[in-house]
Motif scaffolding. Structure first.
Motif, PDB file in Angstrom:
ATOM      1  N   HIS A   9       8.587  -9.351 -18.081  1.00 52.36           N
ATOM      2  CA  HIS A   9       9.892  -8.031 -17.340  1.00 52.36           C
ATOM      3  C   HIS A   9      10.226  -9.193 -16.058  1.00 52.36           C
ATOM      4  CE1 HIS A   9       8.384  -5.794 -19.786  1.00 52.36           C
ATOM      5  NE2 HIS A   9       7.041  -5.867 -20.128  1.00 52.36           N
ATOM      6  N   THR A  10      11.679  -9.042 -15.568  1.00 46.51           N
ATOM      7  CA  THR A  10      12.207  -9.805 -14.858  1.00 46.51           C
ATOM      8  C   THR A  10      13.289  -9.137 -13.396  1.00 46.51           C
ATOM      9  OG1 THR A  10      12.117 -11.806 -15.909  1.00 46.51           O
ATOM     10  CG2 THR A  10      13.573 -11.669 -13.687  1.00 46.51           C
ATOM     11  N   PHE A  11      12.997  -9.037 -12.041  1.00 47.38           N
ATOM     12  CA  PHE A  11      12.884  -8.168 -11.472  1.00 47.38           C
ATOM     13  C   PHE A  11      13.923  -9.767 -10.194  1.00 47.38           C
ATOM     14  CE2 PHE A  11       9.627  -5.589 -12.549  1.00 47.38           C
ATOM     15  CZ  PHE A  11       9.886  -4.994 -12.560  1.00 47.38           C
ATOM     16  N   SER A  45       8.857 -11.073 -10.054  1.00 52.38           N
ATOM     17  CA  SER A  45       9.442 -11.242  -8.801  1.00 52.38           C
ATOM     18  C   SER A  45      10.029 -10.962  -8.079  1.00 52.38           C
ATOM     19  CB  SER A  45       7.587  -9.953  -8.341  1.00 52.38           C
ATOM     20  OG  SER A  45       7.411 -11.001  -8.126  1.00 52.38           O
ATOM     21  N   CYS A  46       9.970  -9.876  -6.850  1.00 57.19           N
ATOM     22  CA  CYS A  46      11.595  -9.782  -6.110  1.00 57.19           C
ATOM     23  C   CYS A  46      11.166  -8.803  -5.324  1.00 57.19           C
ATOM     24  CB  CYS A  46      12.324  -9.245  -6.526  1.00 57.19           C
ATOM     25  SG  CYS A  46      14.155  -9.620  -5.565  1.00 57.19           S
ATOM     26  N   ALA A  52      12.257  -3.132  -3.544  1.00 53.59           N
ATOM     27  CA  ALA A  52      11.857  -4.472  -4.754  1.00 53.59           C
ATOM     28  C   ALA A  52      10.671  -3.995  -4.660  1.00 53.59           C
ATOM     29  CB  ALA A  52      12.770  -5.443  -4.244  1.00 53.59           C
ATOM     30  N   LYS A  55       9.207  -0.848  -6.488  1.00 59.34           N
ATOM     31  CA  LYS A  55       9.384  -1.344  -7.852  1.00 59.34           C
ATOM     32  C   LYS A  55       8.653  -1.916  -8.872  1.00 59.34           C
ATOM     33  CE  LYS A  55      14.038  -0.976  -9.088  1.00 59.34           C
ATOM     34  NZ  LYS A  55      15.554  -1.409  -9.154  1.00 59.34           N
ATOM     35  N   VAL A  56       8.581  -3.233  -8.244  1.00 58.64           N
ATOM     36  CA  VAL A  56       7.917  -3.978  -8.905  1.00 58.64           C
ATOM     37  C   VAL A  56       5.863  -3.774  -9.029  1.00 58.64           C
ATOM     38  CG1 VAL A  56       6.176  -6.449  -8.978  1.00 58.64           C
ATOM     39  CG2 VAL A  56       8.712  -6.190  -8.103  1.00 58.64           C
ATOM     40  N   TYR A  59       6.144  -1.186 -11.575  1.00 54.50           N
ATOM     41  CA  TYR A  59       6.304  -1.206 -13.051  1.00 54.50           C
ATOM     42  C   TYR A  59       4.610  -1.749 -13.515  1.00 54.50           C
ATOM     43  CZ  TYR A  59       8.282  -2.634 -17.169  1.00 54.50           C
ATOM     44  OH  TYR A  59       9.264  -2.649 -18.516  1.00 54.50           O
TER      45      TYR A  59
END
Length: 110
Positions: A9-11, A45-46, A52, A55-56, A59
């Motif tokens: 999963h990419t942010f 992660s970001c 941001a 959100k990580v 998630y």
């Protein structure tokens, strides 16, 4: 061929998406396959904003609830900035910052 499964999963930025694609390719080369029910999950992660980061965090918590037996690895910018914090999150087994994020593949493979 093994029966090991993964999800990534990419942010964040285009670089993260490119690196996630490379990690997936490397895992497939090791005989792993992508799955909706993965045994290992890499979260790229970001940390460009607090939103941001939130959100990580949210998630990863969601992933742990949905896949309580999966080994979760967090890599990337957020991991570079807050590795000790992330190691405390439920379900997270390892953290790799930007400089060593590609080592996550070898860690997953074992």
């Amino acid at each position: 061929m093994n029966n090991h499964t993964f999800a990534i999963h990419t942010f964040g930025c285009k670089l993260n998406f490119s690196e996630s694609s490379d990690m997936a390719r490397r895992l497939r080369e090791q005989g792993w396959s992508e799955s909706e029910q993965p045994e290992a999950i890499i979260v790229n992660s970001c940390a460009v904003t607090h939103a941001a980061e939130k959100k990580v965090r949210n998630y990863v918590a969601h992933l742990h609830r949905e896949h309580p037996d999966a080994r979760i690895v967090v890599v990337g910018c957020y991991a570079s900035l807050r590795a000790d914090e992330i190691r405390q999150w439920a379900g997270v087994e390892e953290v790799f910052g930007n400089r060593d994020k590609m080592n996550a593949v070898q860690w997953v493979v074992g």
